[in-house]
Design an enzyme around this catalytic site. Structure first.
Site, PDB file in Angstrom:
ATOM      1  N   SER A 233      42.835  45.596  43.236  1.00 28.08           N
ATOM      2  CA  SER A 233      42.550  45.971  42.117  1.00 28.08           C
ATOM      3  C   SER A 233      40.888  46.429  42.388  1.00 28.08           C
ATOM      4  O   SER A 233      40.864  47.554  43.430  1.00 28.08           O
ATOM      5  CB  SER A 233      42.455  44.902  40.699  1.00 28.08           C
ATOM      6  OG  SER A 233      41.591  45.581  39.459  1.00 28.08           O
ATOM      7  N   ASP A 452      51.245  49.636  36.045  1.00 28.61           N
ATOM      8  CA  ASP A 452      50.737  49.148  35.703  1.00 28.61           C
ATOM      9  C   ASP A 452      49.571  49.533  34.890  1.00 28.61           C
ATOM     10  O   ASP A 452      49.428  50.602  35.636  1.00 28.61           O
ATOM     11  CB  ASP A 452      49.813  49.341  37.497  1.00 28.61           C
ATOM     12  CG  ASP A 452      48.061  48.085  37.627  1.00 28.61           C
ATOM     13  OD1 ASP A 452      47.814  48.109  36.966  1.00 28.61           O
ATOM     14  OD2 ASP A 452      48.539  47.793  38.582  1.00 28.61           O
ATOM     15  N   HIS A 482      49.955  44.353  36.214  1.00 33.64           N
ATOM     16  CA  HIS A 482      48.642  44.567  37.482  1.00 33.64           C
ATOM     17  C   HIS A 482      49.043  44.033  38.557  1.00 33.64           C
ATOM     18  O   HIS A 482      48.662  42.877  39.202  1.00 33.64           O
ATOM     19  CB  HIS A 482      47.697  44.190  37.281  1.00 33.64           C
ATOM     20  CG  HIS A 482      46.566  44.442  37.215  1.00 33.64           C
ATOM     21  ND1 HIS A 482      46.281  45.832  38.134  1.00 33.64           N
ATOM     22  CD2 HIS A 482      44.993  43.881  37.601  1.00 33.64           C
ATOM     23  CE1 HIS A 482      45.039  45.837  38.417  1.00 33.64           C
ATOM     24  NE2 HIS A 482      44.384  44.449  38.408  1.00 33.64           N
TER      25      HIS A 482
END
Length: 513
Positions: A233, A452, A482
């Site tokens: 991320s 995602d 994610h």
């Protein structure tokens, strides 16, 4: 006001959840090799005082914290000293909390450094719980993570009290009147003032660039010639910035759930509106609903909550529109969370907001005693120092129709967020978009997931393009949630493990379905 998604962190999914292929392989090992275990001969960062470059880490048993128990005996903790201000490396220092579990085998590659996202996630707290996911890497790597500057045990900042956070839950995050607009902006400005009061000088020195420089010092002190790194991320943006600053120190680097480095503040908000709507559509299809009708039903629920919050089983607390939206966001981080979303929405339609409130509390790190975690505080502190853009109220309102067209559920919230997140921030931002070009670096594996929600798939290709020719290598997973690694795809896990353990990257464009 807590930001609803931002780039987000792996810990958002952890709040709720327990944590086939096409295309060829090949890719050449370009010599990142095993030099990372070189010890004292590891390349020292330029300009670093000898006292910092030669420091020896005093590894010892990890202690429990207010938010997490002490991990097992396999884990050790230490503190790394680093300059507060990298433009004055001989000046004041701060301490960064590190955690590691040493490699279990003899054929050690070196340290594998993890950043779990946010910005603002505690690597010291997260690393032990993630160890099972990367157990196949542990034999040859020391598993290492840390709390970046301004986070948790590394000079972590709390910008407002638990009571003030709960009071702010009543502030309308999609204001409809001039009075609500002013209350929204006042709350944003008050948050910034609280950060300034508690962070002091640190507030101007928590940027992604500062942390990338900390990582290079960390690499050297750990005895690694090159940095082996796994960024998730926001951690992908951090990894890209590191590669730009230190291309010659790049070893084996994996970027998973990739932030689009070409997007500015407005671009990120639009990307996330599209990503979360895409994930919501996939969820609705899985329940047999037509996405447009299902989204309209959820949007109608949120509109009703804007006028009249729902009662919950928690005394003194109601489900507001913003809390409901936050509760919807959390289960979209992983497909395994979808059943909880179905149940929570059904209960809300029946007039009970308890389950959506519980999901929102999970995202906001609120425990049963009313104590809130500080991830969102650190997140804001770091991102507002990074981002130069400060959209005005007028600029945001002009773009709201576009955001609402992209997503009838999430668009308005993310659009308004651009005006409030760094409003009247005490410190100026540093850039429109981060620089991640890394000519000459070893191949960097960039992993994108088509489903995602928080870091939409398109960001993976853009990151690879920005890293440069023969550097960015894209691996695609046609999945949900994610992040891709450790999410159930043997194809993804095998490709990543082969790269990290053998130095052989998959063919650029490989697809795992």
């Amino acid at each position: 006001m807590a930001r609803l998604v931002r780039w987000t962190a792996l810990t958002a999914a952890a709040a709720l959840l327990t944590a086939g292929c096409s295309g060829g392989s090949s890719g050449e090992d370009r010599g990142d090799g095993d030099r990372s275990s070189a010890g004292p001969s590891a390349a020292a960062p330029s300009g670093v005082p000898e006292a910092l470059a030669s420091q020896a880490l005093d590894w010892g048993r990890c202690k429990s914290t207010a938010d997490s128990p002490a991990p097992g005996d396999d884990w050790q903790c230490a503190t790394l000293k680093t300059p507060l201000d990298w433009s004055d490396p001989d000046g004041e220092t701060i301490g960064l909390a590190l955690i590691r579990a040493k490699a279990t085998g003899d054929d050690r590659v070196g340290s594998l450094l993890f950043n779990f996202g946010g910005p603002g996630s505690s690597g010291v707290s997260m690393m032990p719980s993630y160890a099972d996911t990367v157990s196949s890497l542990h034999e040859r790597y020391d598993l290492v993570s840390w709390d970046p500057r301004g986070v948790a045990a590394s000079e972590g900042v709390r910008c407002r009290s638990d009571e003030a956070i709960e009071d702010a839950e009543s502030v309308d995050s999609t204001p409809d009147t001039p009075a609500e607009e002013q209350a929204y902006l006042k709350d944003a400005a008050d948050f910034g003032k609280g950060c300034q009061k508690n962070a002091g000088r640190l507030m101007a020195h928590v940027s992604t660039t500062d942390t990338a420089r900390d990582m290079d010092l960390m690499r050297h002190v750990l005895g690694d010639e090159r940095l082996h790194y796994f960024g998730i991320s926001y951690g992908t943006e951090l990894g890209g910035v590191y590669a730009h600053l230190f291309p010659g120190h790049v070893g084996r680097v994996v970027l998973d759930a990739v932030v689009d480095p070409t997007a500015d503040t407005m671009g990120h908000a639009e990307n996330q509106a599209r990503g979360f709507q895409r994930a919501l559509d996939d969820y609705l299809k899985s329940t047999g609903q037509e996405p447009e009708q299902g989204s309209r039903k959820i949007a109608d629920l949120l509109e009703r909550l804007d006028a009249e919050p729902l009662p919950t089983s928690t005394p003194g607390r109601k489900l507001t529109q913003t809390l409901a939206l936050t509760g919807i966001v959390l289960p979209l981080y992983s497909e395994s969370g979808w059943p909880s979303l179905t149940s929570a929405l059904e209960r809300a339609e029946q007039g009970d907001g308890s389950e959506l409130l519980a999901l929102a509390d999970g995202y906001n790190e609120r425990d049963d005693a009313g104590h809130y975690g500080t991830t969102s505080h650190s997140q804001r502190l770091i991102s507002c120092l990074d981002d130069k853009q400060r959209p005005t109220l007028e600029e945001t309102k002009k773009l709201l129709p576009k955001f609402e067209k992209v997503s009838p559920v999430f668009g308005a919230f993310l659009g308004w967020d651009t005006a409030g997140w760094c409003h009247d921030w005490p410190v100026a931002g540093q850039h429109e978009t981060p620089e991640v070009s890394a000519p000459g670096a070893n191949p960097i594996l960039v992993v994108g997931n088509t489903g995602d929600p928080a870091t939409p798939y398109e960001g993976a290709r853009r990151m690879a393009d920005e890293l440069g020719k023969d550097v960015g290598v894209v691996l695609t997973w046609k999945g949900e949630g994610h992040g891709a690694y450790g999410s159930g795809s043997g194809c993804v896990d095998s490709a990543v493990n082969t790269y990290l353990l053998k130095g052989t990257a998959p063919e650029d464009g490989k697809v795992c379905s």
